[in-house]
Design a protein around this motif. Structure first.
Motif, PDB file in Angstrom:
ATOM      1  N   VAL A  74      14.259 -28.950  -5.326  1.00 35.80           N
ATOM      2  CA  VAL A  74      13.959 -30.043  -5.735  1.00 35.80           C
ATOM      3  C   VAL A  74      12.325 -29.971  -5.899  1.00 35.80           C
ATOM      4  O   VAL A  74      11.580 -30.076  -6.748  1.00 35.80           O
ATOM      5  N   LEU A  75      11.772 -29.384  -4.411  1.00 39.31           N
ATOM      6  CA  LEU A  75      10.384 -28.914  -4.556  1.00 39.31           C
ATOM      7  C   LEU A  75       9.552 -27.648  -5.178  1.00 39.31           C
ATOM      8  O   LEU A  75       8.718 -27.705  -5.179  1.00 39.31           O
ATOM      9  N   GLY A  76      10.553 -27.036  -5.457  1.00 40.61           N
ATOM     10  CA  GLY A  76      10.029 -25.585  -6.218  1.00 40.61           C
ATOM     11  C   GLY A  76      10.536 -24.982  -4.924  1.00 40.61           C
ATOM     12  O   GLY A  76      10.068 -23.633  -5.713  1.00 40.61           O
ATOM     13  N   GLY A  77      11.074 -24.351  -3.538  1.00 39.70           N
ATOM     14  CA  GLY A  77      11.583 -23.445  -2.805  1.00 39.70           C
ATOM     15  C   GLY A  77      10.619 -23.652  -1.794  1.00 39.70           C
ATOM     16  O   GLY A  77      10.522 -22.997  -0.497  1.00 39.70           O
ATOM     17  N   GLY A  78       9.737 -25.289  -1.551  1.00 41.60           N
ATOM     18  CA  GLY A  78       9.742 -25.903  -0.002  1.00 41.60           C
ATOM     19  C   GLY A  78       8.233 -26.708  -0.355  1.00 41.60           C
ATOM     20  O   GLY A  78       7.409 -27.153  -1.511  1.00 41.60           O
ATOM     21  N   ILE A  79       7.019 -26.890   0.764  1.00 38.96           N
ATOM     22  CA  ILE A  79       6.757 -27.548   1.039  1.00 38.96           C
ATOM     23  C   ILE A  79       4.981 -26.817   0.246  1.00 38.96           C
ATOM     24  O   ILE A  79       4.916 -25.818   1.376  1.00 38.96           O
ATOM     25  N   VAL A  80       3.806 -27.423  -0.912  1.00 37.29           N
ATOM     26  CA  VAL A  80       2.519 -26.889  -0.696  1.00 37.29           C
ATOM     27  C   VAL A  80       1.533 -27.306  -0.009  1.00 37.29           C
ATOM     28  O   VAL A  80       2.088 -28.143  -0.191  1.00 37.29           O
ATOM     29  N   PRO A  81       1.265 -25.882   0.250  1.00 36.28           N
ATOM     30  CA  PRO A  81      -0.255 -26.524   1.821  1.00 36.28           C
ATOM     31  C   PRO A  81      -0.871 -26.886   0.700  1.00 36.28           C
ATOM     32  O   PRO A  81      -1.151 -27.176  -0.601  1.00 36.28           O
ATOM     33  N   GLY A  82      -1.235 -28.972   0.779  1.00 33.42           N
ATOM     34  CA  GLY A  82      -2.412 -29.550   0.314  1.00 33.42           C
ATOM     35  C   GLY A  82      -1.095 -29.744  -0.797  1.00 33.42           C
ATOM     36  O   GLY A  82      -2.369 -30.474  -1.389  1.00 33.42           O
ATOM     37  N   SER A  83      -0.532 -29.859  -0.960  1.00 35.52           N
ATOM     38  CA  SER A  83      -0.213 -30.820  -1.804  1.00 35.52           C
ATOM     39  C   SER A  83       0.227 -32.432  -2.139  1.00 35.52           C
ATOM     40  O   SER A  83       0.324 -32.923  -0.950  1.00 35.52           O
ATOM     41  N   GLU A 253      15.963 -29.563 -11.338  1.00 34.75           N
ATOM     42  CA  GLU A 253      16.629 -29.023 -10.516  1.00 34.75           C
ATOM     43  C   GLU A 253      16.752 -30.655  -9.493  1.00 34.75           C
ATOM     44  O   GLU A 253      15.681 -30.986 -10.088  1.00 34.75           O
ATOM     45  N   ILE A 254      17.966 -30.372  -9.331  1.00 34.70           N
ATOM     46  CA  ILE A 254      18.581 -31.563  -8.761  1.00 34.70           C
ATOM     47  C   ILE A 254      19.056 -31.299  -7.144  1.00 34.70           C
ATOM     48  O   ILE A 254      18.818 -30.254  -7.346  1.00 34.70           O
ATOM     49  N   THR A 294      19.257 -24.924 -12.668  1.00 34.98           N
ATOM     50  CA  THR A 294      19.412 -23.002 -12.242  1.00 34.98           C
ATOM     51  C   THR A 294      21.015 -23.193 -12.150  1.00 34.98           C
ATOM     52  O   THR A 294      21.350 -22.451 -12.536  1.00 34.98           O
ATOM     53  N   ARG A 295      21.088 -25.053 -11.622  1.00 36.17           N
ATOM     54  CA  ARG A 295      22.432 -24.620 -10.945  1.00 36.17           C
ATOM     55  C   ARG A 295      23.637 -25.862 -12.000  1.00 36.17           C
ATOM     56  O   ARG A 295      23.738 -26.322 -12.870  1.00 36.17           O
ATOM     57  N   PRO A 296      25.147 -24.726 -12.290  1.00 39.38           N
ATOM     58  CA  PRO A 296      25.760 -25.649 -13.124  1.00 39.38           C
ATOM     59  C   PRO A 296      26.764 -26.512 -12.769  1.00 39.38           C
ATOM     60  O   PRO A 296      26.826 -26.324 -11.462  1.00 39.38           O
ATOM     61  N   LEU A 297      27.096 -27.428 -13.129  1.00 34.53           N
ATOM     62  CA  LEU A 297      27.831 -28.425 -12.071  1.00 34.53           C
ATOM     63  C   LEU A 297      29.129 -29.285 -13.160  1.00 34.53           C
ATOM     64  O   LEU A 297      29.060 -29.367 -14.784  1.00 34.53           O
ATOM     65  N   LEU A 298      30.319 -28.852 -13.052  1.00 39.90           N
ATOM     66  CA  LEU A 298      31.074 -29.564 -13.571  1.00 39.90           C
ATOM     67  C   LEU A 298      31.280 -31.670 -13.102  1.00 39.90           C
ATOM     68  O   LEU A 298      30.710 -32.158 -12.474  1.00 39.90           O
ATOM     69  N   VAL A 299      31.581 -31.958 -14.616  1.00 41.96           N
ATOM     70  CA  VAL A 299      31.295 -33.255 -14.085  1.00 41.96           C
ATOM     71  C   VAL A 299      32.673 -33.714 -15.103  1.00 41.96           C
ATOM     72  O   VAL A 299      32.917 -33.489 -15.847  1.00 41.96           O
ATOM     73  N   GLU A 300      33.224 -35.242 -14.715  1.00 47.24           N
ATOM     74  CA  GLU A 300      34.500 -35.777 -15.312  1.00 47.24           C
ATOM     75  C   GLU A 300      33.581 -36.405 -16.385  1.00 47.24           C
ATOM     76  O   GLU A 300      33.273 -37.266 -15.890  1.00 47.24           O
ATOM     77  N   VAL A 301      34.346 -36.263 -17.543  1.00 45.32           N
ATOM     78  CA  VAL A 301      34.060 -37.559 -18.836  1.00 45.32           C
ATOM     79  C   VAL A 301      34.906 -38.097 -18.745  1.00 45.32           C
ATOM     80  O   VAL A 301      36.348 -37.664 -19.481  1.00 45.32           O
ATOM     81  N   GLN A 302      34.584 -39.876 -18.660  1.00 43.41           N
ATOM     82  CA  GLN A 302      36.076 -40.517 -18.706  1.00 43.41           C
ATOM     83  C   GLN A 302      36.138 -41.755 -19.958  1.00 43.41           C
ATOM     84  O   GLN A 302      34.653 -41.982 -19.966  1.00 43.41           O
ATOM     85  N   ALA A 303      36.550 -41.715 -21.274  1.00 38.60           N
ATOM     86  CA  ALA A 303      36.425 -42.696 -22.166  1.00 38.60           C
ATOM     87  C   ALA A 303      37.631 -43.913 -22.014  1.00 38.60           C
ATOM     88  O   ALA A 303      38.671 -43.135 -21.696  1.00 38.60           O
ATOM     89  N   LEU A 304      37.700 -44.810 -22.555  1.00 36.73           N
ATOM     90  CA  LEU A 304      38.342 -45.585 -22.622  1.00 36.73           C
ATOM     91  C   LEU A 304      38.513 -46.392 -24.149  1.00 36.73           C
ATOM     92  O   LEU A 304      37.455 -46.997 -24.222  1.00 36.73           O
ATOM     93  N   LYS A 401      27.252 -18.187 -16.710  1.00 44.49           N
ATOM     94  CA  LYS A 401      27.216 -19.617 -16.430  1.00 44.49           C
ATOM     95  C   LYS A 401      28.105 -20.438 -15.753  1.00 44.49           C
ATOM     96  O   LYS A 401      28.528 -20.585 -14.585  1.00 44.49           O
ATOM     97  N   ARG A 402      28.173 -21.434 -16.616  1.00 42.87           N
ATOM     98  CA  ARG A 402      29.136 -22.161 -17.257  1.00 42.87           C
ATOM     99  C   ARG A 402      30.299 -21.816 -16.524  1.00 42.87           C
ATOM    100  O   ARG A 402      31.396 -22.619 -16.126  1.00 42.87           O
ATOM    101  N   VAL A 403      31.125 -21.083 -17.019  1.00 42.71           N
ATOM    102  CA  VAL A 403      32.322 -20.737 -17.262  1.00 42.71           C
ATOM    103  C   VAL A 403      32.871 -20.511 -15.906  1.00 42.71           C
ATOM    104  O   VAL A 403      34.011 -19.825 -15.428  1.00 42.71           O
ATOM    105  N   GLN A 404      31.291 -19.143 -15.910  1.00 42.76           N
ATOM    106  CA  GLN A 404      32.445 -18.599 -14.245  1.00 42.76           C
ATOM    107  C   GLN A 404      32.067 -19.979 -12.966  1.00 42.76           C
ATOM    108  O   GLN A 404      33.584 -19.800 -12.242  1.00 42.76           O
TER     109      GLN A 404
END
Length: 446
Positions: A74-83, A253-254, A294-304, A401-404
């Motif tokens: 989430v930080l983009g690769g690590g902590i940047v000095p002085g940030s 990113e998350i 850049t991360r594909p996530l599979l999520v469940e969609v529920q409906a009622l 990327k999603r299908v893979q």
């Protein structure tokens, strides 16, 4: 020198010449408070000389890893000095736990200063012992005065500093109490100057209001280099770390964590946990694949879909934009002839994920249609695609990327837009290209 008075709104930070019952800037009532500014003698300081951009030496290797992969992502690769990094979240969500765990890892090979304005040193030690943290170079300072904090940082010279929390820090030069707009702004400015001059990366923990915004002036988010939000339900074990501003990386990113007895642990396969407990052969459940950075996530969609007991049926969503959901329901009514004028429709994204991209549109349509017809969606099928107002299924980006990602988790079939299906070749998963929502519903439902 003579003391000065001013009237500051505690909601938006605007300054008025006199007291008023209603702030002219944000419109809030009884939020303007009188503040007394004690004059401070100005001392001359040497000015820095301008540098050519080519003369500035920096490399990505200077980033410091926290040894927590999800936080580094989430930080983009690590902590940047002085940030200067601002971490916000609801009370009890795990902000202090995340920071203390990061400090424990970082203190193995470098100095880290943890400034606690809410707890004593003994209380921090007790919490660290419960989490199994025993950093060799982890220093604890229970202090609220920004002057003492600044002096301690300059004397110790740690590469990383954590301030927990900014709402408890105050400057004695201001008459207002800790947590006020003026105190938060002054303390953050001092910390920003300290990070740029002395070089440590400073993490600021901040509280959020009942509306979900960071407490304090909006200027606070503009001053820092990175703004992180720690989200999740307090009574659920999973937490999501999201960047809403990052000068040194992507804001898409998350990071996903699970709260356990010994603190936060990283979730290595988010898609697997998001699909855990998915019901089998049950109407109203469909699986979509979204992209978070850049991360594909599979999520469940529920409906009622159920009969409404009111003249105006209810439409309620969780994790999906309400207006988008109403639009998709209207497409089902118009293009597929579903009579939903007397039906309540509830849509939920499992796991607390919030979907913003339109790639999940088709999965929402299929889930609602499945519940309305009381026909389950076929097993091991992932559904991806954007839906237009004419009922057409439009292509989305990064489809391969999603299908893979779906194939890795054992899905055997993907229902995707026809245009995307024509571009995919050689994948170990059956591809079903569809042009309309009606065609997708007919293919997906048993």
């Amino acid at each position: 020198m003579k003391e000065k008075k001013r009237f500051v709104c505690q909601q938006c930070g605007s300054v008025a010449l006199k007291w008023m019952g209603r702030c002219p800037e944000c419109g809030s009532w009884n939020s303007i408070v009188e503040e007394i500014i004690h004059p401070v003698e100005k001392t001359a300081s040497c000015s820095k000389k301008p540098q050519l951009m080519d003369e500035v030496i920096y490399s990505e290797e200077e980033r410091t890893t926290t040894y927590i992969k999800e936080l580094d992502r989430v930080l983009g690769g690590g902590i940047v000095p002085g940030s200067l990094v601002l971490l916000g979240g609801d009370p009890g969500i795990g902000k202090s736990t995340l920071m203390l765990q990061a400090c424990g890892f970082l203190s193995r090979d470098k100095k880290v200063l943890y400034v606690s304005g809410e707890e004593s040193a003994k209380q921090v030690k007790l919490r660290a012992s419960r989490l199994g943290i025993a950093g060799r170079q982890l220093y604890i300072l229970a202090e609220n005065d920004i002057n003492n904090i600044e002096a301690a940082v300059r004397e110790l010279k740690p590469p990383v500093v954590v301030i927990d929390s900014i709402q408890t820090i105050y400057s004695p030069e201001l008459e207002s109490g800790p947590g006020s707009v003026s105190q938060i702004r002054e303390s953050t400015v001092r910390l920003m100057r300290l990070s740029k001059e002395a070089g440590p990366a400073i993490f600021i923990v901040g509280h959020v209001t009942k509306e979900g915004n960071l407490a304090g002036p909006k200027l606070l988010e503009h001053m820092v280099d990175c703004v992180l939000y720690f989200e999740g339900e307090r009574y659920h074990s999973y937490r999501i770390l999201r960047a809403v501003k990052n000068r040194f990386g992507s804001t898409n990113e998350i990071g996903i964590f699970e709260m356990r007895d010994r603190g936060l642990s990283e979730v290595e396969s988010p898609s697997k946990y998001l699909l855990a407990g998915k019901p089998r052969e049950t109407a109203g459940s469909a699986v979509a694949c979204i992209l978070e950075g850049t991360r594909p996530l599979l999520v469940e969609v529920q409906a009622l879909v159920s009969d409404s007991g009111f003249n105006i049926p209810r439409r309620q969503t969780s994790g999906v934009d309400y207006n988008r959901a109403v639009l998709l329901i209207a497409v089902l009514e118009k293009k597929l002839g579903y009579a939903m004028g007397h039906e309540d429709v509830y849509i939920n994204i499992v796991g607390g994920i919030k979907i913003e991209e339109p790639a999940a549109d088709l999965a929402v349509e299929v889930a609602v249609a499945s519940s309305f017809k009381n026909r389950p969606v076929r097993e091991n099928v992932v559904i991806i695609g954007e839906v237009g107002l004419a009922g057409e299924v439009r292509s989305v980006s990064f489809m391969e990327k999603r299908v893979q990602e779906a194939a890795k988790l054992g899905f055997t079939e993907a229902i995707i837009p026809y245009e995307n299906a024509a571009e995919l070749e050689g994948l170990k998963i059956k591809i079903e290209g569809v042009r309309t929502v009606k065609e997708a519903v007919e293919v997906a439902l048993i």
